[in-house]
Design an enzyme around this catalytic site. Structure first.
Site, short mmCIF file in Angstrom:
data_model
loop_
_atom_site.label_atom_id
_atom_site.label_comp_id
_atom_site.label_asym_id
_atom_site.label_seq_id
_atom_site.Cartn_x
_atom_site.Cartn_y
_atom_site.Cartn_z
N LYS A 187 7.45 8.71 16.08
CA LYS A 187 8.48 8.28 15.65
C LYS A 187 8.73 8.15 14.23
O LYS A 187 7.58 8.26 13.80
CB LYS A 187 7.85 6.56 16.06
CG LYS A 187 8.41 5.57 16.01
CD LYS A 187 9.36 4.54 14.44
CE LYS A 187 8.14 4.63 13.73
NZ LYS A 187 8.78 4.01 12.41
N GLY A 240 0.07 7.37 7.12
CA GLY A 240 0.45 6.04 6.41
C GLY A 240 -0.10 5.03 5.88
O GLY A 240 -0.95 5.75 5.55
N SER A 241 -0.22 3.63 6.32
CA SER A 241 -1.05 2.59 5.04
C SER A 241 -2.51 2.98 5.76
O SER A 241 -2.07 2.41 7.47
CB SER A 241 -0.35 1.86 4.80
OG SER A 241 -0.02 0.82 6.30
N THR A 242 -3.11 2.52 5.14
CA THR A 242 -4.75 2.62 5.16
C THR A 242 -4.54 1.35 6.34
O THR A 242 -4.92 0.39 7.96
CB THR A 242 -5.65 1.94 4.73
OG1 THR A 242 -6.00 3.54 4.60
CG2 THR A 242 -7.08 1.60 5.30
N GLU A 243 -3.99 0.24 6.61
CA GLU A 243 -3.42 -0.76 6.71
C GLU A 243 -2.81 -1.16 8.41
O GLU A 243 -3.03 -1.16 8.94
CB GLU A 243 -2.84 -2.13 5.70
CG GLU A 243 -2.18 -3.87 6.62
CD GLU A 243 -1.23 -4.24 5.58
OE1 GLU A 243 -0.83 -3.38 5.39
OE2 GLU A 243 -0.55 -4.95 6.32
N GLY A 245 -3.09 2.28 9.56
CA GLY A 245 -3.71 2.95 10.40
C GLY A 245 -4.41 2.13 11.45
O GLY A 245 -5.34 2.04 12.61
N GLU A 262 -4.79 9.79 8.83
CA GLU A 262 -3.96 10.42 7.73
C GLU A 262 -3.33 9.02 6.93
O GLU A 262 -2.24 9.02 6.79
CB GLU A 262 -3.35 11.78 7.44
CG GLU A 262 -3.69 12.40 6.55
CD GLU A 262 -2.91 12.42 5.16
OE1 GLU A 262 -2.78 10.95 4.17
OE2 GLU A 262 -1.25 12.62 5.36
N CYS A 296 0.06 10.31 -1.00
CA CYS A 296 -0.96 10.05 -0.32
C CYS A 296 -2.27 10.39 -1.01
O CYS A 296 -3.01 9.21 -1.48
CB CYS A 296 -1.12 10.15 0.75
SG CYS A 296 -0.89 12.04 1.20
N GLU A 398 -3.94 1.45 -4.10
CA GLU A 398 -2.91 2.24 -3.90
C GLU A 398 -1.49 2.24 -4.29
O GLU A 398 -1.09 1.40 -3.90
CB GLU A 398 -2.57 3.39 -2.60
CG GLU A 398 -1.75 4.31 -2.66
CD GLU A 398 -1.43 5.04 -0.87
OE1 GLU A 398 -1.58 4.16 -0.14
OE2 GLU A 398 -2.20 5.91 -0.83
P1 NAI Z 1 3.78 1.88 7.19
O1 NAI Z 1 1.61 2.63 7.49
O2 NAI Z 1 3.99 0.70 6.80
O3 NAI Z 1 4.18 3.02 7.56
C1 NAI Z 1 4.11 4.66 8.64
C2 NAI Z 1 4.49 4.74 9.52
O4 NAI Z 1 4.22 3.99 10.13
C3 NAI Z 1 6.37 4.15 10.03
O5 NAI Z 1 7.14 5.42 10.95
C4 NAI Z 1 5.76 2.73 10.35
O6 NAI Z 1 7.42 2.68 11.08
C5 NAI Z 1 4.81 3.18 11.11
N1 NAI Z 1 4.50 1.37 11.43
C6 NAI Z 1 4.41 0.68 10.69
N2 NAI Z 1 4.11 -0.62 11.35
C7 NAI Z 1 3.37 -0.03 12.49
C8 NAI Z 1 2.70 -0.67 13.18
N3 NAI Z 1 2.23 -1.85 13.61
N4 NAI Z 1 2.23 -0.05 15.02
C9 NAI Z 1 2.91 1.48 14.60
N5 NAI Z 1 3.65 2.04 13.59
C10 NAI Z 1 3.81 1.00 12.80
O7 NAI Z 1 4.31 1.40 5.61
P2 NAI Z 1 5.18 1.81 4.70
O8 NAI Z 1 4.74 -0.35 5.10
O9 NAI Z 1 6.33 1.83 4.88
O10 NAI Z 1 5.04 1.31 2.28
C11 NAI Z 1 3.51 0.70 2.55
C12 NAI Z 1 2.07 1.57 1.42
O11 NAI Z 1 1.78 2.20 2.34
C13 NAI Z 1 3.20 2.28 0.36
O12 NAI Z 1 2.91 1.67 -0.68
C14 NAI Z 1 1.47 3.18 0.71
O13 NAI Z 1 0.61 2.45 -0.90
C15 NAI Z 1 1.28 3.37 1.83
N6 NAI Z 1 1.45 4.43 2.92
C16 NAI Z 1 0.67 6.33 2.80
C17 NAI Z 1 1.42 6.43 3.27
C18 NAI Z 1 0.81 8.07 3.31
O14 NAI Z 1 0.79 9.16 3.50
N7 NAI Z 1 -0.98 8.36 3.77
C19 NAI Z 1 3.10 7.16 4.04
C20 NAI Z 1 2.94 5.95 3.73
C21 NAI Z 1 3.08 5.07 3.20
#
Ligand code: NAI
Ligand code: MG
Length: 499
Positions: A187, A240-243, A245, A262, A296, A398
């Site tokens: 995804k 993605g985000s810790t939240e 995760g 991660e 990240c 972050e």
């Molecule tokens: P996100 O964590 O919402 O998105 C990452 C992935 O998770 C995307 O594919 C998204 O569609 C998916 N996702 C979102 N909600 C989900 C759920 N409930 N269940 C399963 N999958 C879900 O991150 P977002 O909102 O794009 O960015 C917000 C903040 O997160 C950024 O400002 C940054 O601080 C952090 N982030 C960290 C990353 C890293 O590599 N550690 C990468 C992206 C964002």
């Protein structure tokens, strides 16, 4: 100077479909969503919007491919050659993939050409080579038994990836999973679905059988949550985000899926008094502003010894002012647009909070839309904050944007405590000529990666992942095979000697 926007042929021909069971199909709902170019705010393409029904179909296809398809019967050598070929095809189609990521994400073409695509090709070759080297052991157990282990693939793996390195994150996920013989439902992030879809075409071209790789573009709470929750998925890998995760982990509990995460970071980059200042400045610049700070492991907490702090931070601001921010398609550009309006607003919100809490922006501190984008695009000025203290929002959370917070420190034990005073633990940098201090800090700082006199070094052979709330599980290297294989112990009674 206006660089004309080239349009890859891949974007023509109507909404981009999803890959299920080797077929390119629309969403069961018929819905689509637009993906935009954040540098121009123009729509690039419509993409079919996956949801639970599509994930269900993909899991059925992946299960069939895993249990009884040609993939399950193939020798490790054949499988490895296919995975290796994906790497070759990435290299062959490098310019197109680089362009797709630059358009979809806003990152400089310089980076997608020389970093993302290169590392992506490499990781497929690394795990292509590994396919024939995954094996069990024979164990000298007590009693008259032969005990050996089989190292088997986990099964159907759900993989949810972010938008900051679209092709590379897809590759970090797919390559070890495929090398180890799994089937995948991937995804991609809703902001950047394009290169994962093109990569899936290349997987088919390389000879990956139908159902082994399925790609379902869509949004997090719908398609993403369906992957995390699905009872037919054996393992979920999330970046993605810790939240989110934490949400994925809870959803995965439904069927005790194996989980690897991660997540975010607030990585310290520590400059000791005796550091090579010029080298450290370059490292800090790259550690913070590479990929618009949407990394990240960005070195966003800059700890500088108090005796050199003013001089160092002053020079850093001079460097940051000179960074070429602008059209991501210009080969000279070193910082492009932030991925989306949401991220742009979020980062500007952090900058505002920094100023309100009393930090001083030595450079930047504002949008760069007018100067870098001619009035369009989610551009932000590289920003260096001085006068920061550890409690400020910009020093704790972050930001995921080009904003660095400089903090002075005095002695080594103080810096250990302050570097570790964060819920995160993804990476850290240490700059010093003193080998004793370098190794001391490498041991004391709680983070999954420590870079000494360098930053942002990656290799397919070296593990990457987090301590604490930066996640668990290690991607890349031999370590990722732990995520994508499981061990079976086999006991065989053997006739005792002399009987
Ligand atoms: P996100 O964590 O919402 O998105 C990452 C992935 O998770 C995307 O594919 C998204 O569609 C998916 N996702 C979102 N909600 C989900 C759920 N409930 N269940 C399963 N999958 C879900 O991150 P977002 O909102 O794009 O960015 C917000 C903040 O997160 C950024 O400002 C940054 O601080 C952090 N982030 C960290 C990353 C890293 O590599 N550690 C990468 C992206 C964002
Ligand atoms: Mg996009």
């Amino acid at each position: 100077m206006a660089t004309p926007t080239p349009r890859p042929k891949f974007l023509d021909g109507g909404p981009k479909k999803m890959l299920i069971g080797g077929e390119w199909v629309p969403a069961a709902s018929g819905k689509t969503f637009a993906t935009i170019d954040p540098a121009t705010e123009q729509k690039l393409a419509d993409v079919c919007e996956g949801d639970k029904d599509d994930v269900d179909r993909a899991v059925v296809a992946a299960r069939r491919a895993f249990e009884s398809g040609p993939w399950s019967k193939m020798s490790a050598s054949e499988r490895g050659q296919i995975v290796w070929r994906i790497g070759d095809l990435i290299e062959k189609n490098k310019d197109e993939l680089a362009l797709l990521d630059t358009l979809d994400n806003g990152k400089p073409i310089f980076e997608t050409t020389y970093v993302d695509t290169v590392l992506a090709a490499d990781i497929f070759r690394y795990y292509g080579g590994f396919a024939t080297k995954i094996h069990g052991e024979t164990i000298p157990v007590a009693g008259s038994f032969l005990n050996y282990t089989l190292r088997e693939p986990v099964g159907v793996c759900g993989q949810i990836i972010p938008w900051n390195f679209p092709l590379l994150m897809a590759s970090w996920k797919l390559a070890p999973a495929l090398g180890a013989g799994n089937c995948v439902v991937l995804k991609p992030a809703e902001q950047t679905p394009l290169s994962a879809l093109r990569l899936a075409e290349l997987c088919l071209e390389a000879g990956v059988p139908p159902g082994v790789v399925n790609v379902i573009p869509g949004f997090g709470p719908t398609a993403g949550a369906a992957v995390a929750r699905h009872r037919g998925i054996d393992k979920v890998a999330f970046t993605g985000s810790t939240e989110v995760g934490k949400i994925v982990m809870r959803e995965a509990a439904e069927n005790c899926k194996k989980v690897s995460l991660e997540l975010g970071g607030k990585s310290p980059n520590i400059i000791l008094q005796d550091a090579d200042i010029d080298a450290a400045l370059k490292g800090v610049m790259m550690g913070m502003f590479f990929n618009q700070g949407e990394v990240c492991c960005a070195g966003s907490r800059l700890f500088v010894h108090k005796s050199i702090k003013d001089e160092f931070v002053g020079k850093l601001a001079e460097h940051a002012k000179k960074l070429k921010v602008g059209n991501p398609l210009d080969p000279e550009t070193r910082m492009g647009a932030q991925v989306s309006e949401e991220q742009y607003d979020r980062i500007l919100g952090f900058i505002k909070a920094g100023k309100e809490q009393g930090a001083k922006a030595l450079c930047g501190g504002d949008s760069a839309r007018a100067t870098a984008g001619g009035g369009k695009g989610y551009f932000i000025q590289p920003t260096v904050f001085d006068g920061v203290n550890d409690g400020m929002k910009i020093a704790r959370e972050e930001i995921f944007g080009p904003v660095i917070a400089a903090l002075p420190f005095d002695d080594l034990d103080e810096i250990v405590a302050r570097a570790n005073d964060t819920p995160y633990g993804l990476a850290a940098g240490v700059w010093t000529k003193d080998i004793d201090k370098a190794h001391y800090l490498a041991r004391k700082v709680k983070a999954g990666t420590i870079w000494v006199n360098c930053y942002n070094q990656f290799d397919a052979a070296s593990p990457f992942g987090g301590f604490k709330e930066s996640g668990f599980g290690r991607e890349m290297g031999i370590h990722a095979l732990e995520l994508y294989t499981q061990v079976k112990s086999v006991w065989v009674r053997v006739r005792p000697q002399g009987k």
